[in-house]
Design a protein around this motif. Structure first.
Motif, PDB file in Angstrom:
ATOM      1  N   MET A  29      -4.227  -1.727 101.760  1.00  0.00           N
ATOM      2  CA  MET A  29      -5.385  -2.209 101.016  1.00  0.00           C
ATOM      3  C   MET A  29      -5.489  -1.381  99.741  1.00  0.00           C
ATOM      4  SD  MET A  29      -8.088  -2.735 104.170  1.00  0.00           S
ATOM      5  CE  MET A  29      -7.916  -1.093 104.872  1.00  0.00           C
ATOM      6  N   LEU A  30      -6.293  -1.843  98.802  1.00  0.00           N
ATOM      7  CA  LEU A  30      -6.438  -1.114  97.550  1.00  0.00           C
ATOM      8  C   LEU A  30      -7.709  -0.278  97.544  1.00  0.00           C
ATOM      9  CD1 LEU A  30      -8.610  -2.484  95.227  1.00  0.00           C
ATOM     10  CD2 LEU A  30      -7.058  -4.362  95.654  1.00  0.00           C
ATOM     11  N   VAL A  31      -7.804   0.574  96.545  1.00  0.00           N
ATOM     12  CA  VAL A  31      -9.006   1.386  96.369  1.00  0.00           C
ATOM     13  C   VAL A  31      -9.562   1.169  94.969  1.00  0.00           C
ATOM     14  CG1 VAL A  31      -8.302   3.143  98.032  1.00  0.00           C
ATOM     15  CG2 VAL A  31      -7.762   3.469  95.634  1.00  0.00           C
ATOM     16  N   ILE A  86      -0.344  -0.792  91.247  1.00  0.00           N
ATOM     17  CA  ILE A  86       0.248  -0.118  92.409  1.00  0.00           C
ATOM     18  C   ILE A  86       1.066   1.056  91.897  1.00  0.00           C
ATOM     19  CG2 ILE A  86       1.765  -0.346  94.405  1.00  0.00           C
ATOM     20  CD1 ILE A  86       1.054  -3.366  94.389  1.00  0.00           C
ATOM     21  N   TYR A  87       0.702   2.254  92.368  1.00  0.00           N
ATOM     22  CA  TYR A  87       1.347   3.495  91.966  1.00  0.00           C
ATOM     23  C   TYR A  87       2.177   4.056  93.112  1.00  0.00           C
ATOM     24  CZ  TYR A  87      -2.365   3.541  88.408  1.00  0.00           C
ATOM     25  OH  TYR A  87      -3.211   3.221  87.388  1.00  0.00           O
ATOM     26  N   ASN A 109      -3.469   5.933 106.825  1.00  0.00           N
ATOM     27  CA  ASN A 109      -3.341   4.527 107.226  1.00  0.00           C
ATOM     28  C   ASN A 109      -3.727   3.561 106.106  1.00  0.00           C
ATOM     29  OD1 ASN A 109      -6.022   5.370 107.501  1.00  0.00           O
ATOM     30  ND2 ASN A 109      -6.388   4.158 109.344  1.00  0.00           N
ATOM     31  N   LEU A 110      -4.037   4.080 104.957  1.00  0.00           N
ATOM     32  CA  LEU A 110      -4.352   3.270 103.784  1.00  0.00           C
ATOM     33  C   LEU A 110      -3.137   3.148 102.864  1.00  0.00           C
ATOM     34  CD1 LEU A 110      -6.570   1.805 102.176  1.00  0.00           C
ATOM     35  CD2 LEU A 110      -7.219   4.009 101.217  1.00  0.00           C
ATOM     36  N   ILE A 111      -2.258   4.127 102.941  1.00  0.00           N
ATOM     37  CA  ILE A 111      -1.095   4.202 102.053  1.00  0.00           C
ATOM     38  C   ILE A 111       0.019   3.289 102.584  1.00  0.00           C
ATOM     39  CG2 ILE A 111       0.667   5.753 101.121  1.00  0.00           C
ATOM     40  CD1 ILE A 111      -1.454   8.025 101.407  1.00  0.00           C
ATOM     41  N   GLY A 132      -2.500   0.815  95.793  1.00  0.00           N
ATOM     42  CA  GLY A 132      -3.065  -0.003  94.722  1.00  0.00           C
ATOM     43  C   GLY A 132      -4.423   0.559  94.311  1.00  0.00           C
ATOM     44  N   ILE A 133      -4.610   0.751  93.021  1.00  0.00           N
ATOM     45  CA  ILE A 133      -5.864   1.292  92.494  1.00  0.00           C
ATOM     46  C   ILE A 133      -6.364   0.387  91.368  1.00  0.00           C
ATOM     47  CG2 ILE A 133      -6.949   3.234  91.275  1.00  0.00           C
ATOM     48  CD1 ILE A 133      -4.844   5.068  92.590  1.00  0.00           C
ATOM     49  N   ARG A 134      -7.656   0.082  91.420  1.00  0.00           N
ATOM     50  CA  ARG A 134      -8.278  -0.668  90.331  1.00  0.00           C
ATOM     51  C   ARG A 134      -9.455   0.133  89.787  1.00  0.00           C
ATOM     52  NH1 ARG A 134      -9.577  -5.290  92.699  1.00  0.00           N
ATOM     53  NH2 ARG A 134     -11.841  -5.155  92.719  1.00  0.00           N
TER      54      ARG A 134
END
Length: 187
Positions: free
Chosen positions: A53-55, A88-89, A98-100, A107-109
């Motif tokens: 998921m993204l943050v 996405i970095y 568990n997010l990575i 993914g970062i916005r």
């Protein structure tokens, strides 16, 4: 809006899950550094935890705290894009494991929306943002379309912007490779 921010902050600080408006579609969110909270989001969405998921962050200056290296091209893209864009970095760090993604990416916005900007600024950590839908269902484009199971499963539902009926769209997604190459995932 300020009461919503206060309530959402209390829930996030306790490791809870919120349902909130973003600069795109409504999101299910939690503290992006809390593995148990992230696990709950996966359970609420009925989503495999292998699908990352993204943050959301409120300021591009914070990205370097959560990825090994921020390519200059990413900062340029953030500055020039005229619609919400998730980048996405490679080299994610200081986030719930568990997010990575399995390849080490995240993914970062950077949000431009007033509510999420203030919430994240006051929380002082990134917040998970994943579409407010059961995995496999179409994303809700406004609050009225959100599955009641999602609404009942979270710890706090933000009231701000619930009455909006405009159809929101998901963000663009761009992946920046380790060689700084750019791949457009979703326009």
């Amino acid at each position: 809006m300020h009461n919503d921010i206060k309530q959402a902050l209390e829930v996030l600080k306790k490791g809870g899950v919120i349902l909130y408006p973003t600069d795109t579609i409504w999101g299910i969110g939690c503290d992006a550094t809390n593995e148990e909270a992230v696990k709950r989001v996966y359970e609420i969405k009925q989503r495999e935890d292998s699908k990352s998921m993204l943050v959301l962050m409120e300021n591009p200056n914070r990205i370097s705290s959560y990825v090994d290296e921020v390519p200059e091209i990413a900062l340029d893209l953030i500055e020039v894009t005229n619609k919400p864009t998730t980048i996405i970095y490679s080299g994610a760090k200081n986030l719930a494991k568990n997010l990575i993604n399995s390849d080490g990416s995240i993914g970062i916005r950077i949000t431009e929306e007033a509510f999420t900007q203030e919430l994240i600024q006051r929380f002082r950590k990134p917040i998970v943002s994943t579409s407010a839908n059961i995995s496999g269902e179409a994303p809700a484009q406004n609050f009225a379309e959100i599955n009641p199971d999602i609404i009942n499963a979270v710890d706090y539902v933000v009231e701000y912007r619930q009455n909006e009926t405009t159809k929101a769209q998901a963000s663009s997604i761009i992946k920046i490779g380790t060689d700084w190459g750019i791949q457009i995932i979703r326009e």
